[in-house]
Write a protein that holds these residues in place. Structure first.
Motif, short mmCIF file in Angstrom:
data_model
loop_
_atom_site.label_atom_id
_atom_site.label_comp_id
_atom_site.label_asym_id
_atom_site.label_seq_id
_atom_site.Cartn_x
_atom_site.Cartn_y
_atom_site.Cartn_z
N VAL A 94 0.55 -0.95 0.01
CA VAL A 94 -0.28 -0.19 -0.02
C VAL A 94 0.89 1.42 -0.01
N LEU A 95 1.89 0.99 1.36
CA LEU A 95 3.00 2.76 0.76
C LEU A 95 3.59 2.73 -0.86
N LEU A 96 3.57 1.11 -1.62
CA LEU A 96 4.58 0.88 -2.20
C LEU A 96 3.00 1.99 -3.85
N LEU A 97 2.36 1.76 -3.33
CA LEU A 97 0.74 2.26 -4.02
C LEU A 97 1.33 3.81 -3.65
N MET A 98 1.38 4.68 -2.51
CA MET A 98 1.17 5.76 -2.60
C MET A 98 2.37 6.62 -2.71
N SER A 99 3.14 5.72 -3.73
CA SER A 99 4.41 6.58 -3.66
C SER A 99 4.07 8.27 -4.94
N TYR A 100 3.46 7.22 -5.66
CA TYR A 100 2.57 8.50 -6.26
C TYR A 100 2.28 10.02 -5.69
N VAL A 101 2.57 9.67 -4.24
CA VAL A 101 2.04 11.43 -3.20
C VAL A 101 3.89 12.07 -4.14
N TRP A 102 4.80 11.35 -3.96
CA TRP A 102 5.90 11.68 -3.59
C TRP A 102 7.19 11.77 -4.65
N ALA A 103 6.18 11.17 -5.74
CA ALA A 103 6.91 11.16 -7.11
C ALA A 103 7.56 12.47 -7.70
N ALA A 104 5.87 13.09 -8.16
CA ALA A 104 6.15 13.87 -8.72
C ALA A 104 6.86 15.56 -7.95
N GLU A 105 7.60 15.96 -7.89
CA GLU A 105 8.36 16.94 -7.18
C GLU A 105 7.97 17.93 -7.18
N GLY A 106 6.51 18.61 -8.35
CA GLY A 106 5.17 19.80 -7.32
C GLY A 106 4.28 19.15 -6.69
N GLY A 107 4.75 17.87 -6.83
CA GLY A 107 3.65 17.01 -5.09
C GLY A 107 2.42 17.04 -5.76
N ALA A 108 2.08 15.74 -6.33
CA ALA A 108 0.54 15.45 -6.49
C ALA A 108 -0.57 15.48 -6.26
N ASP A 109 -0.67 15.96 -4.88
CA ASP A 109 -1.47 15.60 -4.04
C ASP A 109 -1.81 17.74 -3.49
N ARG A 110 -1.87 17.90 -4.59
CA ARG A 110 -2.17 19.51 -4.38
C ARG A 110 -3.83 19.43 -5.14
N PRO A 111 -4.93 20.01 -3.96
CA PRO A 111 -6.02 20.79 -4.20
C PRO A 111 -6.80 19.94 -5.52
N GLY A 112 -6.45 21.11 -6.09
CA GLY A 112 -6.95 21.03 -7.77
C GLY A 112 -5.81 20.03 -9.04
#
Lengths: 190, 190
Positions: B152-170
């Motif tokens: 699951v943590l592996l799957l969540m790695s998209y969150v810190w994969a992108a430099e800009g941060g893949a978690d911004r609200p929009g």
DNA sequence: ACCTGAACACCGTTCAAGT
DNA sequence: ACCTGAACACCGTTCAAGT
């Protein structure tokens, strides 16, 4: 030819370029973390030449693995002809994951492309092809709404996240593609 | 105390340690890619001292963001008390993703932990806590079979994969948690 | 026991000089 | 137009010398 055809390189430049790429391919296979300086030395070119052709190591990576990326891109339409959309998507993603693990071709180039040059041709081609697969699935009402190709590639980043490679047959992450597929195909608008 | 309690540090060592951590926190906030040498200089300690306390930059990163990791770990049991398992899992992952984006605390520490020290205490605690959440979901027959915390943590790695941060609200990746949750909860053994 | 800071081997990057 | 290779500013790492 109304547009600037990339202005054919002088022949010595062309030679140097291929020499670098060829030597880099062998080197990366043996030593994944090889340095640009070492490759320049081994290829028998000056460091300035190296830098002129490949401003950053990601550029070199893309050049080295370009053929593998092409294969991946070409595979998509073939898969769409022979299988139903969802299966085609699955097989393509499987192939993408199969390239994974640090040290294998596409994963490194993908990582390089997403990292350094998200608007570069490699990433563009890959996401365009993936978009076709997604569109086919959507048309069959087999895909959830509002998922972009970029997001799917983001989701697949687990493949090249772990150093050891998360895609080894038995290793952790081997079953994650099932999770991803179920996530993508759940909650369809069907 | 049959075991070696970590042998209290000499007071000047302890002082240097906290000085480094404190200065590093400020520095990382301003300049994410700050160098160890610069931090040593800024904190007023020799480079050897820096190296003794934190052999690699990942170690420093973990030390700096330890408090945030603790918060995340402590949040899990609270969530399990107040919500049903699947919602608890979702909220916890949401929180994990909320830390995401390069430059924010936990994501960097997580990236450091998975990268450099997968068996270190930070990663151990986080995956242990996540395992509790998963177990609760499994007991309620709301989770697919054979998914580990590590996966699951592996799957969540998209969150810190992108430099800009893949978690911004929009931004892209904002809806990916839904995909992940559906993937995790699909095909239950129920 | 711990700290210091010069020293070492490296890296990417630049640039004057050549052809 | 392109290549070369010395030079520059940096990095992490080590280690003799101090307290």
């Amino acid at each position: 030819m109304t547009q600037s055809a990339p202005r054919a390189m002088r022949c010595d430049a062309q030679l140097n370029r291929t020499r670098i790429i060829e030597f880099a391919r062998e080197t990366f296979a043996a030593t994944p973390g090889a340095t640009l300086k070492a490759i320049a030395r081994g290829a028998g070119v000056g460091q300035g030449t190296m830098y002129r052709h490949f401003p950053t190591s990601d550029h070199l990576l893309l050049a080295v693995y370009w053929a593998e990326i092409d294969e991946l891109v070409d595979a998509a339409p073939r898969l769409l002809e022979r299988h139903e959309p969802v299966l085609a998507l699955r097989l393509w993603l499987q192939r993408l994951a199969g390239y994974g693990g640090l040290g294998t071709a596409v994963s490194r180039a993908m990582a390089a492309a997403t990292r350094a040059d998200p608007d570069g041709p490699a990433y563009q081609q890959i996401s365009a092809v993936l978009d076709e697969l997604l569109t086919a699935c959507r048309r069959a009402h087999r895909l959830r709404d509002g998922v972009t190709a970029h997001e799917v590639l983001l989701l697949m980043s687990y493949v090249w996240a772990a150093e050891g490679g998360a895609d080894r047959p038995g290793g952790p992450g081997a079953g994650l593609l099932d999770v991803v597929m179920d996530g993508l195909c759940g909650r369809t608008s069907h």
